[in-house]
Design an enzyme around this catalytic site. Sequence first.
Site, PDB file in Angstrom:
ATOM      1  N   ASP A 187     -16.785  -3.507   9.550  1.00 34.97           N
ATOM      2  CA  ASP A 187     -16.801  -2.388   8.635  1.00 34.97           C
ATOM      3  C   ASP A 187     -18.036  -2.659   7.608  1.00 34.97           C
ATOM      4  O   ASP A 187     -18.870  -3.526   8.220  1.00 34.97           O
ATOM      5  CB  ASP A 187     -15.621  -2.006   7.711  1.00 34.97           C
ATOM      6  CG  ASP A 187     -15.513  -3.080   6.826  1.00 34.97           C
ATOM      7  OD1 ASP A 187     -14.947  -2.766   5.718  1.00 34.97           O
ATOM      8  OD2 ASP A 187     -15.385  -4.412   7.131  1.00 34.97           O
TER       9      ASP A 187
ATOM     10  N   ASP B  22      -8.553 -10.153   8.749  1.00 44.79           N
ATOM     11  CA  ASP B  22      -8.873  -8.822   8.269  1.00 44.79           C
ATOM     12  C   ASP B  22      -8.254  -7.913   7.118  1.00 44.79           C
ATOM     13  O   ASP B  22      -8.979  -7.928   6.101  1.00 44.79           O
ATOM     14  CB  ASP B  22      -9.271  -7.865   9.608  1.00 44.79           C
ATOM     15  CG  ASP B  22     -10.085  -6.648   8.920  1.00 44.79           C
ATOM     16  OD1 ASP B  22      -9.301  -5.875   8.480  1.00 44.79           O
ATOM     17  OD2 ASP B  22     -11.158  -6.682   9.360  1.00 44.79           O
ATOM     18  N   TYR B  23      -7.117  -7.871   7.261  1.00 45.10           N
ATOM     19  CA  TYR B  23      -6.384  -7.166   6.051  1.00 45.10           C
ATOM     20  C   TYR B  23      -6.552  -7.937   4.997  1.00 45.10           C
ATOM     21  O   TYR B  23      -6.559  -7.386   3.696  1.00 45.10           O
ATOM     22  CB  TYR B  23      -4.952  -6.816   6.470  1.00 45.10           C
ATOM     23  CG  TYR B  23      -4.536  -5.640   7.682  1.00 45.10           C
ATOM     24  CD1 TYR B  23      -3.359  -6.047   8.069  1.00 45.10           C
ATOM     25  CD2 TYR B  23      -5.454  -4.736   7.938  1.00 45.10           C
ATOM     26  CE1 TYR B  23      -2.944  -4.798   9.099  1.00 45.10           C
ATOM     27  CE2 TYR B  23      -5.101  -3.805   8.897  1.00 45.10           C
ATOM     28  CZ  TYR B  23      -3.706  -3.840   9.284  1.00 45.10           C
ATOM     29  OH  TYR B  23      -3.362  -2.806  10.377  1.00 45.10           O
TER      30      TYR B  23
ATOM     31  N   PHE C  47     -12.333  -5.977  12.100  1.00 51.04           N
ATOM     32  CA  PHE C  47     -13.085  -4.414  12.287  1.00 51.04           C
ATOM     33  C   PHE C  47     -14.284  -4.773  11.577  1.00 51.04           C
ATOM     34  O   PHE C  47     -14.381  -4.725  10.196  1.00 51.04           O
ATOM     35  CB  PHE C  47     -12.101  -3.695  11.798  1.00 51.04           C
ATOM     36  CG  PHE C  47     -10.602  -3.870  12.157  1.00 51.04           C
ATOM     37  CD1 PHE C  47      -9.550  -4.101  11.069  1.00 51.04           C
ATOM     38  CD2 PHE C  47     -10.135  -4.259  13.248  1.00 51.04           C
ATOM     39  CE1 PHE C  47      -8.297  -4.298  11.348  1.00 51.04           C
ATOM     40  CE2 PHE C  47      -9.081  -4.617  13.534  1.00 51.04           C
ATOM     41  CZ  PHE C  47      -8.086  -4.665  12.809  1.00 51.04           C
TER      42      PHE C  47
ATOM     43  N   HIS D  59       0.706  -1.222   0.120  1.00 55.58           N
ATOM     44  CA  HIS D  59       0.006   0.146   0.025  1.00 55.58           C
ATOM     45  C   HIS D  59       0.800   1.156  -0.005  1.00 55.58           C
ATOM     46  O   HIS D  59       1.549   1.633   1.084  1.00 55.58           O
ATOM     47  CB  HIS D  59      -1.035  -0.214   1.190  1.00 55.58           C
ATOM     48  CG  HIS D  59      -1.704  -1.150   1.093  1.00 55.58           C
ATOM     49  ND1 HIS D  59      -2.827  -1.421   0.368  1.00 55.58           N
ATOM     50  CD2 HIS D  59      -1.971  -2.585   2.274  1.00 55.58           C
ATOM     51  CE1 HIS D  59      -3.496  -2.638   0.584  1.00 55.58           C
ATOM     52  NE2 HIS D  59      -2.707  -2.980   1.599  1.00 55.58           N
TER      53      HIS D  59
ATOM     54  N   ASP E 219      -8.752  -6.549   1.674  1.00 51.11           N
ATOM     55  CA  ASP E 219      -7.778  -6.270   0.316  1.00 51.11           C
ATOM     56  C   ASP E 219      -8.512  -7.245  -0.778  1.00 51.11           C
ATOM     57  O   ASP E 219      -8.583  -6.620  -1.770  1.00 51.11           O
ATOM     58  CB  ASP E 219      -6.124  -6.368   0.662  1.00 51.11           C
ATOM     59  CG  ASP E 219      -5.694  -5.266   1.279  1.00 51.11           C
ATOM     60  OD1 ASP E 219      -4.454  -5.578   1.784  1.00 51.11           O
ATOM     61  OD2 ASP E 219      -6.066  -4.119   1.253  1.00 51.11           O
TER      62      ASP E 219
HETATM   63  N1  LIG Z   1     -12.304  -4.482   7.997  1.00 45.78           N
HETATM   64  C1  LIG Z   1     -11.569  -3.437   7.495  1.00 45.78           C
HETATM   65  N2  LIG Z   1     -12.427  -2.243   7.353  1.00 45.78           N
HETATM   66  C2  LIG Z   1     -11.631  -1.108   6.820  1.00 45.78           C
HETATM   67  C3  LIG Z   1      -9.994  -1.379   6.473  1.00 45.78           C
HETATM   68  C4  LIG Z   1      -9.573  -0.148   5.822  1.00 45.78           C
HETATM   69  C5  LIG Z   1      -8.241   0.364   5.434  1.00 45.78           C
HETATM   70  N3  LIG Z   1      -7.205  -0.555   5.819  1.00 45.78           N
HETATM   71  C6  LIG Z   1      -6.165  -0.841   4.970  1.00 45.78           C
HETATM   72  C7  LIG Z   1      -4.999  -0.004   5.101  1.00 45.78           C
HETATM   73  C8  LIG Z   1      -4.185  -0.451   5.225  1.00 45.78           C
HETATM   74  C9  LIG Z   1      -4.145  -1.867   5.567  1.00 45.78           C
HETATM   75  O1  LIG Z   1      -3.304  -2.525   4.556  1.00 45.78           O
HETATM   76  C10 LIG Z   1      -5.594  -2.086   5.172  1.00 45.78           C
HETATM   77  O2  LIG Z   1      -5.649  -2.901   4.220  1.00 45.78           O
HETATM   78  C11 LIG Z   1     -10.826   0.517   5.697  1.00 45.78           C
HETATM   79  N4  LIG Z   1     -11.763   0.060   6.223  1.00 45.78           N
HETATM   80  C12 LIG Z   1     -13.308   0.211   6.086  1.00 45.78           C
HETATM   81  O3  LIG Z   1     -13.593  -0.385   4.988  1.00 45.78           O
HETATM   82  C13 LIG Z   1     -14.657   0.769   4.630  1.00 45.78           C
HETATM   83  C14 LIG Z   1     -14.044   1.432   3.242  1.00 45.78           C
HETATM   84  O4  LIG Z   1     -14.261   0.584   2.137  1.00 45.78           O
HETATM   85  P1  LIG Z   1     -14.046   1.187   0.907  1.00 45.78           P
HETATM   86  O5  LIG Z   1     -15.458   2.105   0.446  1.00 45.78           O
HETATM   87  O6  LIG Z   1     -14.154   0.087  -0.173  1.00 45.78           O
HETATM   88  O7  LIG Z   1     -12.889   1.969   0.364  1.00 45.78           O
HETATM   89  C15 LIG Z   1     -14.867   1.923   5.703  1.00 45.78           C
HETATM   90  O8  LIG Z   1     -15.838   1.306   6.489  1.00 45.78           O
HETATM   91  C16 LIG Z   1     -13.574   1.629   6.225  1.00 45.78           C
HETATM   92  O9  LIG Z   1     -13.571   2.240   7.571  1.00 45.78           O
HETATM   93  C17 LIG Z   1      -9.500  -2.473   6.895  1.00 45.78           C
HETATM   94  O10 LIG Z   1      -8.174  -2.773   6.854  1.00 45.78           O
HETATM   95  N5  LIG Z   1     -10.147  -3.728   7.310  1.00 45.78           N
END
Ligand SMILES: Nc1nc2c(c(CN[C@H]3C=C[C@H](O)[C@@H]3O)cn2[C@@H]2O[C@H](COP(=O)(O)O)[C@@H](O)[C@H]2O)c(=O)[nH]1
Length: 341
Positions: free
Chosen positions: A239, A314-315, A237, A53, A319
């Site tokens: 989301d 989760d990550y 998390f 990233h 992704d």
């Molecule tokens: N469960 C979970 N939810 C996560 C993330 C992240 C960003 N983390 C990344 C950053 C560095 C790491 O490498 C992670 O990959 C954002 N969100 C949530 O997603 C939604 C946005 O989605 P979209 O509209 O498609 O962009 C929103 O609710 C946001 O709060 C995560 O990792 N896990």
Amino acid sequence: MEAFLSPKDSAKFIAENSQDVLLEEEGVKKVAEALFDKVSAKEFSLSGWKSLHELNPQAVSDDAVNWVFLVDTLNFSFWSEQEDRKCLVKYRGKMYSGYWSLCAAINRALDGGIPITSAAYYATMTLEQVRHVFRSDTDVPMPLIEERHRILNETGTILLEKFGGSFVTCVKMSEKSAQKLLRIVVENFPSYRDEATFKGKKVSFYKRAQILVADTWSALEGKGDGCFGDISSLTVFADYRIPQVLVHLGAMRYSDELMRKLREGIMFQSGDKQEVEIRGCSIWCCGLICDHLLELYKKKGQNMSERVNAVLLDYYLWDYARDHREDMKEIPIHRVRCIYY
Ligand SMILES: Nc1nc2c(c(CN[C@H]3C=C[C@H](O)[C@@H]3O)cn2[C@@H]2O[C@H](COP(=O)(O)O)[C@@H](O)[C@H]2O)c(=O)[nH]1
């Protein structure tokens, strides 16, 4: 006053009492088996947070920790009503959407000399300044910009008054405990209190607080002050992407009535019974996938507790969801406008 159940205990209680969201035991096993060979890939590793990233900070530094704190303070509600009309942010020649549009806007501001990660700055930002920093490169603004402004002022003021203006102070106070850092964040920063009531019980998800701890762990590469001995005690998390991918992979299922509402794009309120079931079951489902994965490795005589935990799962799933948008378009996200996820 009765305390809130932890996210893990909340998820167990919700999953046991859920009516419109159901876990598929066979689906959970299938997902765990499919992930078995992925665990050693970089997509499933702590180092992937940086190497995969480009917008994430690459250095291990106080600035990186304060970048993470700012991002996760604003890490909510990026979905757009229409897929073809959404906020986009152009940064270094590339267009970013959703969560990444937030990171791109922050890096664009920093490149432009705006000290956006400094609490002394965002504690007193005006709404106009917030609109400018988080401006979209389309005619669709970032959602909930007024709430983002209020939260920036509130959070920056608290960080200045109680923690010397740096989230590194909170990290040091946590004494390498993820749970202690989670508690410091929830107790001191009101916007992180992601809680609800379900069948008379006080439940919690703490989505942004938990991802803040996880992203701090990642930014510090699990070393020094970020060497959390209990990182595996965090849940995924909750989301709006994780539920979508779990249903897509067959680990979770919605009732016909709920699926109809989701397909119609009906808006839910934060704390609605079905919204709480979606979030709680997602957390519990991922816990079962982790348990099954560890069991598969144990049968091969391998203890993978250092490589398999809810954060890395989760990550990986998040992704995966980002990279498989097209395949998942039949599974609607649940629509909530709130500051918690
Ligand atoms: N469960 C979970 N939810 C996560 C993330 C992240 C960003 N983390 C990344 C950053 C560095 C790491 O490498 C992670 O990959 C954002 N969100 C949530 O997603 C939604 C946005 O989605 P979209 O509209 O498609 O962009 C929103 O609710 C946001 O709060 C995560 O990792 N896990």
